[in-house]
Design an enzyme around this catalytic site. Structure first.
Site, mmCIF file in Angstrom:
data_model
loop_
_atom_site.group_PDB
_atom_site.id
_atom_site.type_symbol
_atom_site.label_atom_id
_atom_site.label_comp_id
_atom_site.label_asym_id
_atom_site.label_seq_id
_atom_site.Cartn_x
_atom_site.Cartn_y
_atom_site.Cartn_z
ATOM 1 C CE LYS A 173 3.540 1.834 7.260
ATOM 2 N NZ LYS A 173 2.253 1.180 7.572
ATOM 3 C CD GLU A 207 -1.208 10.189 8.173
ATOM 4 O OE1 GLU A 207 -2.183 10.886 7.907
ATOM 5 O OE2 GLU A 207 -1.119 9.502 9.234
ATOM 6 C CD GLU A 247 12.334 -10.066 -1.079
ATOM 7 O OE1 GLU A 247 11.712 -10.652 -1.996
ATOM 8 O OE2 GLU A 247 13.526 -10.276 -0.834
ATOM 9 C CB CYS A 282 4.775 -11.591 -3.391
ATOM 10 S SG CYS A 282 5.450 -12.234 -1.875
ATOM 11 C CD GLU A 384 1.202 -8.754 -6.672
ATOM 12 O OE1 GLU A 384 1.358 -7.569 -6.347
ATOM 13 O OE2 GLU A 384 1.920 -9.675 -6.245
HETATM 14 P P1 NAI Z 1 1.182 -1.330 -0.207
HETATM 15 O O1 NAI Z 1 2.420 -1.595 -0.958
HETATM 16 O O2 NAI Z 1 0.516 0.010 -0.385
HETATM 17 O O3 NAI Z 1 1.457 -1.510 1.363
HETATM 18 C C1 NAI Z 1 2.566 -2.194 1.910
HETATM 19 C C2 NAI Z 1 3.151 -1.389 3.064
HETATM 20 O O4 NAI Z 1 3.653 -0.150 2.553
HETATM 21 C C3 NAI Z 1 2.157 -1.005 4.154
HETATM 22 O O5 NAI Z 1 2.798 -1.019 5.408
HETATM 23 C C4 NAI Z 1 1.784 0.416 3.793
HETATM 24 O O6 NAI Z 1 1.354 1.183 4.898
HETATM 25 C C5 NAI Z 1 3.104 0.936 3.264
HETATM 26 N N1 NAI Z 1 2.982 2.079 2.360
HETATM 27 C C6 NAI Z 1 1.959 2.395 1.529
HETATM 28 N N2 NAI Z 1 2.217 3.537 0.864
HETATM 29 C C7 NAI Z 1 3.432 3.958 1.279
HETATM 30 C C8 NAI Z 1 4.259 5.072 0.963
HETATM 31 N N3 NAI Z 1 3.876 5.991 0.086
HETATM 32 N N4 NAI Z 1 5.464 5.168 1.571
HETATM 33 C C9 NAI Z 1 5.883 4.242 2.443
HETATM 34 N N5 NAI Z 1 5.143 3.193 2.807
HETATM 35 C C10 NAI Z 1 3.932 3.031 2.227
HETATM 36 O O7 NAI Z 1 0.147 -2.473 -0.529
HETATM 37 P P2 NAI Z 1 -1.462 -2.439 -0.356
HETATM 38 O O8 NAI Z 1 -1.992 -1.070 -0.677
HETATM 39 O O9 NAI Z 1 -1.773 -2.966 0.963
HETATM 40 O O10 NAI Z 1 -1.897 -3.472 -1.484
HETATM 41 C C11 NAI Z 1 -1.999 -3.065 -2.847
HETATM 42 C C12 NAI Z 1 -1.412 -4.101 -3.780
HETATM 43 O O11 NAI Z 1 -0.044 -4.268 -3.499
HETATM 44 C C13 NAI Z 1 -1.982 -5.503 -3.676
HETATM 45 O O12 NAI Z 1 -3.129 -5.659 -4.437
HETATM 46 C C14 NAI Z 1 -0.857 -6.344 -4.209
HETATM 47 O O13 NAI Z 1 -0.904 -6.369 -5.605
HETATM 48 C C15 NAI Z 1 0.372 -5.597 -3.771
HETATM 49 N N6 NAI Z 1 0.972 -6.176 -2.551
HETATM 50 C C16 NAI Z 1 1.996 -7.042 -2.707
HETATM 51 C C17 NAI Z 1 2.565 -7.634 -1.618
HETATM 52 C C18 NAI Z 1 3.663 -8.600 -1.767
HETATM 53 O O14 NAI Z 1 4.040 -9.247 -0.811
HETATM 54 N N7 NAI Z 1 4.235 -8.719 -2.928
HETATM 55 C C19 NAI Z 1 2.064 -7.393 -0.251
HETATM 56 C C20 NAI Z 1 1.000 -6.439 -0.196
HETATM 57 C C21 NAI Z 1 0.485 -5.874 -1.317
#
Ligand code: NAI
Ligand code: MG
Length: 487
Positions: A173, A207, A247, A282, A384
């Site tokens: 995804k 979803e 990760e 990250c 973060e």
């Molecule tokens: P997120 O962790 O919500 O999104 C990452 C992926 O997970 C996206 O594809 C999203 O659609 C999916 N996702 C979201 N909720 C889910 C669920 N319940 N079940 C399965 N998949 C799900 O990150 P978001 O909302 O874009 O960013 C929020 C915070 O997350 C950022 O401020 C940052 O602190 C952190 N983050 C860290 C990353 C890293 O590489 N360490 C990358 C992106 C965000």
């Protein structure tokens, strides 16, 4: 309008519901495309396709699977410019400093893992002449992969290439905020791979992502993103004892010793903080521990350096630093800056709240911002931020700075700066992190295992070890070589 489709069973399809999601260019706040809004029915279809492709794919010899990945690498290189523009448009990452290097690095990841097919080998235990005991590295099955938007194509490549090389098939995804580069990658993969080996869905986390996490026929989950969602993935996997690789986030320390008050270290801190990715990384070295003897002088040089970064249109070659991914993240980053401005002890060294008029108000642009005299206890120093907000913390002695550096629930990266290599390595060994860099702040290196400790994750990526540990399971076969002669 650019209406994109997703890849299921080698066919480009809409969501079963017919619904779609808009994709925005955060540098201009304009809608640039629509993507299908996949939900559980689409996930079921993709898992079914990946499941039937697995029977054949696992039987293709490992070197031949690798050859296909090498072919993908060549095709990706041929579309580097298109990929770079796509990434810059949808993520807001500057094309020169980020998007083009990401496009090139993604092709490189396919080349790296494409060459490793022959390394998927088992072992033999030296026993005796009566028994043979050996092991095989077998693929796990259908892998579910969920990726974020910050380096979308590279992070997709890091899941697809090792998983497929090892003989698994995949349902991936893309992040709803940055799906277009991943769909272009899927198109290139689709030209080379048998149908169903790689299925790429677009949809929302709650979803489509949750449906992948919970799907009983997905045998392995590989996730990159927030620690919060990572925990929900691990919980979902625990129901069926599926292995997970996570990760997750970081709040990585950068420790500067008094002998490192030099310009190359200032440049290194800018790089470690990933300012030219708006610090949406990250591994960002977002807690800067400066020795008290050099604190003010170093910060002055650092502020001048960050203020010289050219922020603006991600597609402009002159731009060093682009836009924050979306309104939600932009608002979140602004909240941290407001928090810092309101703290009586915090000293704003440079940056501050975003422009409310002029060209930079037309996108989600946030100035590089540094707060000095920070306490390791502040929310700004613990959470973060995922935006260009750096906190600078004063320290006196080595034991104290190591204690502060380790006082975090994260443990992804760390950076140590000193001309005294003994001192630097002592510190590197004491810091709780999956990856420590000494006197540099560069990006991940193919071949070197990368991943976090504590709540920054489990498992490793980027290396042969990662492919073997994350995407294969070991089977032992024990054979009696001394059966009695037939009667
Ligand atoms: P997120 O962790 O919500 O999104 C990452 C992926 O997970 C996206 O594809 C999203 O659609 C999916 N996702 C979201 N909720 C889910 C669920 N319940 N079940 C399965 N998949 C799900 O990150 P978001 O909302 O874009 O960013 C929020 C915070 O997350 C950022 O401020 C940052 O602190 C952190 N983050 C860290 C990353 C890293 O590489 N360490 C990358 C992106 C965000
Ligand atoms: Mg989220």
């Amino acid at each position: 309008m650019n209406n994109q489709k997703m890849l299921i069973a080698g066919r480009w399809t809409e969501a079963a519901s017919g619904e779609s999601i808009e994709v925005e260019n955060p540098g201009r706040k304009t809608v640039v495309a629509t993507i299908p809004r996949a939900q559980s029915e689409d996930v079921n279809n993709a898992v079914k396709a990946a499941g039937s492709a697995f029977d054949q794919w696992r039987k293709v010899s490992a070197r031949d699977r690798g050859k296909m990945l090498l072919e993908i690498a060549v095709k990706l290189e041929a579309v580097t410019e298109q990929m770079a523009e796509t990434i810059a448009t949808e993520t807001g990452n500057a094309i020169r400093t980020q998007a083009r290097p990401e496009a090139a690095a993604s092709a490189d990841i396919f080349r790296f893992f494409g060459g490793l097919g022959g390394e998927l080998k088992g072992e033999e235990i030296p026993l005796n002449n009566n028994m043979l005991s050996y092991s095989r590295r077998e693929p796990i099955g259908v892998v579910g992969a969920i990726i974020p938007w910050n380096a979308p194509v590279l992070l997709a490549a890091l899941k697809i290439a090792p998983a497929l090389c090892a003989g698994n098939t995949m349902v991936l995804k893309a992040a709803e905020d940055a799906p277009l580069g991943v769909l272009l990658l899927a198109k290139v993969c689709d030209e080379v791979l048998p149908a169903g080996v790689l299925n790429v869905l677009t949809g929302l986390g709650e979803e489509c992502g949750a449906a992948i996490a919970e799907h009983p026929e997905i045998r392995k989950l590989s996730f990159t993103g927030s620690t919060q969602v990572g925990k929900s993935i691990m919980r979902a996997a625990s129901d069926r004892i599926a292995p997970v690789s996570l990760e997750l986030g970081g709040k990585s320390p950068s420790i500067v010793f008094p002998d490192a008050n030099e310009d190359w270290v200032v440049d290194g801190i800018v790089s470690a903080m990933r300012f030219t990715r708006q610090s949406q990384s990250c591994t960002a070295g977002s807690r800067l521990f400066l020795h008290e003897n050099i604190f003010d002088e170093f910060l002055e040089k650092l502020a001048a350096k960050t203020a010289s970064l050219k922020m603006g249109d991600p597609l402009d070659e002159a731009t060093d630093m682009g836009a924050i991914i979306n309104k939600k993240q932009f608002t979140k980053v602004c909240g941290y800056i407001e928090d810092g401005l309101a703290l009586p002890d915090a000293k704003l060294v440079t940056g501050g709240m975003p422009d409310t008029e002029g060209p930079l108000s037309e996108g989600y642009f946030s100035h590089p911002t540094i707060f000095a005299e920070a306490s390791n206890e502040w929310r700004l120093a613990r959470e973060e931020i995922f935006g260009p907000v750096l906190v600078a913390i004063r320290w006196k002695d080595e034991a104290e700075v190591i204690r502060m550096a380790n006082d975090s629930h994260y443990g992804l990266a760390a950076f140590v700066w000193s001309r005294d290599i003994g001192q630097a390595l002592r510190t590197a060994h004491e810091v709780e992190a999956g990856w420590v860099q000494v006197n540099q702040g560069i990006g991940q290196i193919p071949g070197q295992s990368y991943g976090g400790v504590k709540q920054s994750g489990v498992g490793r990526e980027y290396s042969l070890e990662s492919m073997l540990e994350s995407f294969t399971q070991k089977k032992s076969v024990t054979v009696n070589l001394n059966i009695p002669a037939p009667d």
